[in-house]
Design a protein around this motif. Structure first.
Motif, short mmCIF file in Angstrom:
data_model
loop_
_atom_site.label_atom_id
_atom_site.label_comp_id
_atom_site.label_asym_id
_atom_site.label_seq_id
_atom_site.Cartn_x
_atom_site.Cartn_y
_atom_site.Cartn_z
N ASP A 66 0.68 -1.19 0.10
CA ASP A 66 -0.08 -0.01 -0.04
C ASP A 66 0.82 1.46 -0.09
O ASP A 66 0.57 2.29 0.76
CB ASP A 66 -0.97 0.00 1.09
CG ASP A 66 -0.27 -0.01 2.66
OD1 ASP A 66 0.92 -0.41 2.61
OD2 ASP A 66 -1.00 0.27 3.51
N HIS A 70 -1.25 8.08 3.45
CA HIS A 70 -2.29 7.49 4.35
C HIS A 70 -2.61 8.88 5.40
O HIS A 70 -1.61 9.12 6.29
CB HIS A 70 -1.82 6.39 5.27
CG HIS A 70 -1.37 5.20 4.33
ND1 HIS A 70 -0.12 4.37 4.62
CD2 HIS A 70 -1.74 4.91 2.96
CE1 HIS A 70 0.01 3.52 3.53
NE2 HIS A 70 -0.71 3.66 2.70
N LYS A 72 -5.10 8.97 8.87
CA LYS A 72 -5.65 8.16 9.71
C LYS A 72 -6.52 9.01 10.80
O LYS A 72 -6.01 9.71 11.23
CB LYS A 72 -4.93 7.16 10.56
CG LYS A 72 -4.14 6.01 9.53
CD LYS A 72 -3.48 4.92 10.26
CE LYS A 72 -2.77 4.11 9.42
NZ LYS A 72 -2.14 3.21 10.10
N GLU A 82 -8.81 4.81 7.51
CA GLU A 82 -7.49 5.41 6.72
C GLU A 82 -7.82 5.67 5.42
O GLU A 82 -8.37 4.87 4.82
CB GLU A 82 -6.69 4.01 6.85
CG GLU A 82 -5.32 4.43 5.91
CD GLU A 82 -4.53 3.20 6.11
OE1 GLU A 82 -3.51 2.99 6.97
OE2 GLU A 82 -4.34 2.47 5.11
N ARG A 84 -6.56 6.72 2.06
CA ARG A 84 -5.42 6.62 1.14
C ARG A 84 -5.48 7.66 0.06
O ARG A 84 -6.22 7.57 -0.74
CB ARG A 84 -5.14 5.17 0.83
CG ARG A 84 -5.11 4.14 2.05
CD ARG A 84 -5.03 2.75 1.52
NE ARG A 84 -4.99 2.01 2.78
CZ ARG A 84 -4.79 0.37 2.54
NH1 ARG A 84 -5.22 0.02 1.45
NH2 ARG A 84 -4.58 -0.32 3.72
#
Length: 499
Positions: A66, A70, A72, A82, A84
């Motif tokens: 990944d 990110h 969060k 999260e 992305r």
């Protein structure tokens, strides 16, 4: 383009003994070795670490499956959302927008670098389906933004696969504890790194339990400020009910400034209250349309099919979608505006140096109760006036004014609950019932206005207006029922009010 993943995980302190065998725990039929992955993450924050203070983490990470950015957000202990975005050299605009209410004009800078050697295991069921990922992470953390150093630790992390019952984590937890492992004392790797690398900014001490009238008012204002900040990214992500909750927090803060004028200097709070009114109005454009569209769609669905003449649903749906799209775009622009950022700054300044008046030092039971009773008396006068008017537009307007004042009284009672206890709680509950009834009446007023507009458009297009008229008549009946119920409810409230 950013996407979202719900992350449910638990972290454990490791004593270098490794991960115990988890085969047979719950539905875990096998543990598959997925090898070692090298992860390299740089965490970003403001110079004064505002994101960390709000338990938010923003990172750029390479390695693993990944790669990318990110962001969060905490949801509950051990649960985070999260967001992305693809890998890039700078913070993606869509992620920067989601933290704008916290960051505002400050620059996002690298604060910590985490390099992890992750030994990965997949916990699968008898059919080979992934249940969870367990890993042993050997971490090196380096402070980047201030005088500090590096630190090293090893931890075990167990993350649930999508759609798996969280009860599995409880069973794994039992096995890990039996093997001598203990939950991590840090909520995240970043939190641990900030603490152990030194150079952390001094965290403000938590406020002492409220004692004076001023303490109670400020505590309530802080709650609403935090709610406004927390809801900002949810509104941007179009999460259901987020606009409503942000608007309510805005109204609560404004009402508190207006009600407790003997506690807070009105000369200082009035400009903030005026801007809060502006924000609530902007938020309301989207929320009111959403409620109205749901009301009309539900009412239409309750009609027998033979009473729905013409493309009523299509016209209603088109109206709702067009209005939502235009108001949502406007709302995002409002959240990004310099005016909104200035409002947030002014709220912070107000709470950092509150303009307390002499009575702020008084006993809350006396000062707050007097302010709440004053608001309640205003509601009584407005209700009495409205009921004396004949049915029609003037009464509709008067009942709407009473509703707004009842909301203010409800918020004042809520703020006073920690100090006044059950009497304030009972009054808040009564005001909620009153505003619900008056809200039903006002929703009917707005629904009838919209139905007239839609009927006019349908008529111009050569369509039948029968169904719009039928819905209009039903809304008239709902408004009349609310008006008929009001005297009894108000008499009950008056007899039970004891603040």
């Amino acid at each position: 383009m950013a996407d979202t993943k719900r992350e449910i995980e638990r972290k454990y302190e490791s004593d270098d003994s490794g991960l115990p065998d988890l085969t047979g725990v719950g539905k875990v039929a096998d543990v598959l070795d997925r090898g070692l992955v090298e992860l390299d993450a740089t965490y970003y924050d403001t110079a004064d670490e505002r994101l960390a203070a709000a338990s938010l983490t923003l990172r750029r990470r390479t390695g693993g499956s990944d790669d990318g950015w990110h962001l969060k957000f905490p949801v509950a202990p051990g649960v985070r959302d999260e967001i992305r975005a693809p890998l890039s050299d700078t913070v993606p605009a869509e992620l920067a927008a989601l933290v704008r209410s916290r960051v505002r004009g400050a620059e996002l800078l690298p604060v910590v670098r985490l390099r992890s050697a992750r030994d990965v295991r997949h916990l699968v069921d008898a059919h080979g389906a992934l249940l969870a990922e367990a890993s042993v992470d050997t971490v090196t953390a380096e402070r980047l933004n201030r005088a500090g150093g590096t630190t090293h630790w090893t931890e075990i992390e167990v993350e649930l696969a999508d759609g798996v019952d969280p009860a599995l984590l409880d069973k794994i937890d039992k096995r890990l504890r039996k093997a001598g492992l203990r939950p991590s004392t840090a909520p995240s790797k970043l939190a641990r790194a900030l603490e152990q690398t030194g150079g952390t900014r001094t965290r403000p001490a938590k406020p002492a339990p409220p004692a004076t009238a001023g303490d109670h008012v400020l505590a309530y204002l802080r709650e609403q400020r935090d709610e406004i900040l927390d809801r900002d990214p949810a509104v941007r992500r179009d999460i259901p009910d987020s606009v409503h909750k942000m608007r309510v927090a805005t109204r609560r803060m404004r009402s508190t400034c207006q009600t407790f004028r003997t506690v807070l200097d009105r000369a200082a709070t009035a400009p903030v209250a005026a801007e809060l009114k502006w924000l609530a109005g902007e938020l309301g454009a989207d929320r009111d349309q959403e409620v109205l569209a749901e009301r009309l769609t539900t009412a239409l669905g309750e009609l027998p099919p033979d009473l729905v003449l013409g493309p009523v649903l299509q016209r209603l749906t088109g109206w709702a979608e067009a209005r939502h799209g235009s108001t949502r775009g406007h709302l995002i622009a409002i959240l990004d505006s310099a005016r909104q950022q200035a409002l947030l700054d002014s709220i912070d300044a107000l709470l950092a140096d509150p303009p307390l008046r002499p009575k702020a030092a008084g006993k809350p039971g006396k000062v707050l109760a007097k302010a709440v009773r004053k608001d309640l008396d205003k509601v009584a006068r407005l209700i009495t006036h409205a009921l004396e008017l004949p049915p029609g537009q003037d009464r509709d307007v008067a009942l709407h004014e009473a509703r707004k004042k009842a909301k203010r009284t409800r918020y004042a009672a809520e703020a006073a609950i920690p100090a006044l206890g059950s009497p304030a709680k009972s009054l808040a509950k009564s005001m909620k019932s009153l505003t619900s009834l008056l809200g039903e009446h006002q929703d009917s007023v707005m629904a009838r206005h919209t139905l007239r507009e839609l009927a006019a458009v349908a008529h111009a297009a050569g369509e039948s207006t029968f169904t719009y008229g039928l819905l209009f008549g039903r809304e008239e009946q709902r408004a009349a029922a609310a008006e008929a119920e009001l005297p009894g409810l108000w008499a009950e409230i008056e007899s039970g009010a004891s603040v």
